[in-house]
Motif scaffolding. Structure first.
Motif, PDB file in Angstrom:
ATOM      1  N   LYS A  52       0.838  -1.206   0.000  1.00  0.00           N
ATOM      2  CA  LYS A  52       0.000   0.000   0.000  1.00  0.00           C
ATOM      3  C   LYS A  52       0.873   1.255   0.000  1.00  0.00           C
ATOM      4  O   LYS A  52       0.589   2.224  -0.721  1.00  0.00           O
ATOM      5  CB  LYS A  52      -0.908  -0.024   1.230  1.00  0.00           C
TER       6      LYS A  52
ATOM      7  N   ASN B   1       1.036   4.145  -2.891  1.00  0.00           N
ATOM      8  CA  ASN B   1       0.832   5.568  -2.608  1.00  0.00           C
ATOM      9  C   ASN B   1       1.995   6.398  -3.148  1.00  0.00           C
ATOM     10  O   ASN B   1       1.780   7.478  -3.699  1.00  0.00           O
ATOM     11  CB  ASN B   1       0.649   5.807  -1.113  1.00  0.00           C
TER      12      ASN B   1
ATOM     13  N   ARG C 174       1.594   6.637  -6.865  1.00  0.00           N
ATOM     14  CA  ARG C 174       0.510   7.565  -7.192  1.00  0.00           C
ATOM     15  C   ARG C 174       0.978   9.009  -7.033  1.00  0.00           C
ATOM     16  O   ARG C 174       0.654   9.877  -7.858  1.00  0.00           O
ATOM     17  CB  ARG C 174      -0.699   7.286  -6.301  1.00  0.00           C
TER      18      ARG C 174
END
Length: 143
Positions: A27, A31, A34
């Motif tokens: 995760k 992130n 992104r």
């Protein structure tokens, strides 16, 4: 009747923790990727916004715009490289997560099979006991 206990419970718990850790790392990598994508989008947007040359601008303004565009281009290239690295990291984290999930699932399957075997054995013991009691009752009624 005795209760069920799985001999490899500690291993299962360790694998569950490892999977959770892997999920968090994945995760986090997603992130970061992104964030780099958003940064690259903003840089490209700024480049396209300021790349139009206005003929009415002075030489100094043109020079400043040119330097700014060169700086943006450098940042775009650098961010693209960083994004490629982040994509690679995300893929590695995804593979690690898959591996952890497979390892955990393997132990869970062992636990399920072991529990089913335990329950089957307990039912057989109970059935044997019932058969013996029925036989004793039959024998007593015969006398």
């Amino acid at each position: 009747m005795k209760s069920y206990s799985f001999r490899l419970q500690k291993l299962l718990e360790m694998r569950e923790k490892k999977e959770e850790q892997s999920k968090l790392e994945f995760k986090k990598a997603e992130n970061e990727k992104r964030f780099e994508e958003e940064k690259l989008f903003k840089l490209k947007d700024n480049y396209s916004k300021y790349s139009n040359i206005n003929l009415n601008d002075s030489v100094i303004e043109k020079k400043i715009r040119h330097n700014y565009l060169r700086s943006l281009n450098y940042c775009i290239n650098e961010t693209s490289e960083n994004l490629d690295k982040k994509v690679d990291i995300v893929e590695k984290k995804r593979e690690e997560l898959k591996k952890c999930q497979i390892e955990k699932k393997t132990v869970e399957i062992l636990k399920e099979k072991d529990k089913l075997a335990f329950e089957k054995e307990q039912k057989m013991i109970e059935q044997k006991l019932n058969d013996e009691l029925a036989l004793y009752a039959y024998m007593r009624n015969q006398n």
